[in-house]
Design an enzyme around this catalytic site. Structure first.
Site, PDB file in Angstrom:
ATOM      1  N   ASP A   1       0.847  -1.185   0.000  1.00 21.66           N
ATOM      2  CA  ASP A   1       0.000   0.000   0.000  1.00 21.66           C
ATOM      3  C   ASP A   1       0.891   1.247   0.000  1.00 21.66           C
ATOM      4  O   ASP A   1       1.986   1.214  -0.561  1.00 21.66           O
ATOM      5  CB  ASP A   1      -0.928  -0.027   1.229  1.00 21.66           C
TER       6      ASP A   1
ATOM      7  N   SER B   1     -11.543  -1.951  -1.022  1.00 21.67           N
ATOM      8  CA  SER B   1     -10.297  -1.783  -0.280  1.00 21.67           C
ATOM      9  C   SER B   1     -10.501  -2.215   1.168  1.00 21.67           C
ATOM     10  O   SER B   1      -9.760  -3.037   1.715  1.00 21.67           O
ATOM     11  CB  SER B   1      -9.883  -0.314  -0.345  1.00 21.67           C
TER      12      SER B   1
ATOM     13  N   HIS C   1      -3.987   5.956   3.126  1.00 24.39           N
ATOM     14  CA  HIS C   1      -4.667   4.714   2.786  1.00 24.39           C
ATOM     15  C   HIS C   1      -4.038   3.503   3.461  1.00 24.39           C
ATOM     16  O   HIS C   1      -4.725   2.652   4.030  1.00 24.39           O
ATOM     17  CB  HIS C   1      -4.671   4.532   1.260  1.00 24.39           C
TER      18      HIS C   1
END
Length: 429
Positions: A62, A265, A99
């Protein structure tokens, strides 16, 4: 050729002191967006029975993870940063959302801000930061195949990828790039479970996305609290299963901020954490047996066989941990990949192996974009700044993209726009 991998969130901020966490007996998280799957799956009982993720390392590919957050301290081990020097314990996203940090918190956070709690709090995160649009390394190649190999070679039992790259019949000769498929086979040969988002281009566009389309990958879609497939979750013949991915609370990379979001996600992070729970309760099982257990215990109400909306069914953490599962239970994910994994091992040259997986489905626009790890137009920021600061406005986050090679990146799906801070009880989207 550029691959744009989007990581996005939308939100507004409220003060943490005005939105308290629920009592300990209820689902954790803020009262306006509780972690409902804790109640659905009786997670506290699973923890008491010894399934807390202990002994399991999750490689999270990520934007990196802010390991200094109090809720994550001690849960994030040294990884790597494939965009610059570093060990992955810095979140490279430019915006406050972060994120990688958000996904890590869904998996392993200890209770803190607004009571947000990870599903597998005794698991460890191995952060692997990769260059993405919207990060400080946006212009560099994404190196996803290298990231998968790194996780497999550093003892990760679970490899979690809340990302995906859109594929196009017009410009892509195969649905899963050779180097990524070879890396997935390598990870399987090392005994890791590999999970990736199916994408957020539902219900009509349904773009094919890698690495979710790659053989051997558990491809994850999203459902809401009622178990209904989310409108945005891509419909695909290669979808494996669905997991909670609507109104999922998570921490931001900036201390004292938290978000509630929708996306495949979040669903992938949830499913990865559940895999860690199962493995911690059944530590002698192989990766294949872990996936077999996940598949054999899915909630299949309303799903006959395989569905492009639900895959083989809805994830059920309680049954995955506790049910009796026959050793010969079906496992189509591994059945499809095993011959190629064995061939790659026999040839000792995995880069030359490519399974015959043609690009199918709705034709693309000719621009391959990587897709959709978080839904852009429904995420709501929960939480907060310190009590003395009070309510603070926050910009809605634009779509963040992941890019590689030379093709220009696509325009973001939505630009920044202000979002008013709701009251303590106003949680309308």
């Amino acid at each position: 050729m550029t691959r744009l991998r989007t990581l996005a969130a939308v939100g507004a901020v409220v003060a943490a002191t005005l939105l308290a966490a629920p009592p300990a007996a209820a689902a954790p998280g803020p009262s306006g967006a509780p972690e409902y799957y804790f109640d659905d799956w009786n997670l506290y009982d699973l923890w008491d029975a010894g399934a807390r993720g202990q002994g399991v390392t999750i490689a999270e590919i990520d934007t990196g993870v802010n390991a200094d957050l109090a809720e994550l301290r001690g849960r994030v081990v040294r990884g790597t940063d494939l965009g610059r020097r570093g060990d992955g314990r810095v979140d490279r996203e430019v915006s406050a959302f972060g994120h990688g940090t958000a996904m890590a918190s869904i998996m392993v956070a200890r209770p803190g801000l607004l009571g947000i709690t990870g599903i597998a709090p005794d698991a460890r995160i191995l952060p692997i930061a990769v260059p993405l649009n919207g990060t400080t390394d946006a212009a560099k190649p994404d190196r996803l195949a290298d990231a998968i190999r790194y996780g497999a070679d550093h003892d990760a039992k679970v490899i979690s990828m809340s990302l995906g790259g859109k594929r196009s019949e017009g410009s892509d000769t195969e649905s899963c790039p050779d180097e990524e498929q070879a890396a997935v086979f390598h990870a399987l040969s090392k005994g890791a479970v590999v999970l990736a988002s199916v994408g957020n281009s539902g219900p009509k566009r349904n773009a094919i996305e890698e690495p979710g389309v790659c053989l051997g990958v558990v491809s994850v879609g999203a459902v809401d609290a009622a178990g209904d497939v989310a409108d945005f979750s891509s419909r695909q013949p290669y979808l494996t299963l669905v997991a909670p991915g609507v109104r999922i609370p998570s921490l931001g990379r900036v201390a004292a901020t938290a978000y509630s979001g929708d996306g495949t996600s979040q669903a992938t992070a949830v499913a990865s954490a559940v895999a860690a729970l199962v493995w911690s309760r059944h530590p002698t099982l192989t990766a294949r047996a872990i996936v077999t257990r996940l598949l054999a215990t899915l909630d299949t109400r309303g799903v006959r066989g395989h569905s492009e909306e639900y895959g083989y069914g809805r994830l059920d953490a309680r049954r995955a941990v506790t049910a009796d599962v026959p050793a010969d239970a079906a496992n189509p994910v591994y059945d499809s990949a095993t011959p190629f994994v064995r061939r790659a091992a026999a040839l000792d040259h995995p880069a030359s192996v490519r399974p015959p997986v043609p690009v199918t489905g709705a034709p693309g626009s000719g621009r391959a974009e990587v897709g959709s790890v978080s839904r852009v137009d429904r995420e709501v920021v929960l939480g907060a700044v310190a009590a003395a600061v009070g309510l603070v406005a926050l910009l809605v986050l634009a779509v963040l993209g992941r890019r590689r090679r030379t093709r220009p990146a696509a325009a973001p799906a939505a630009g920044p726009r202000p979002w008013p801070a709701p009251s303590a009880t106003d949680w309308s989207d």
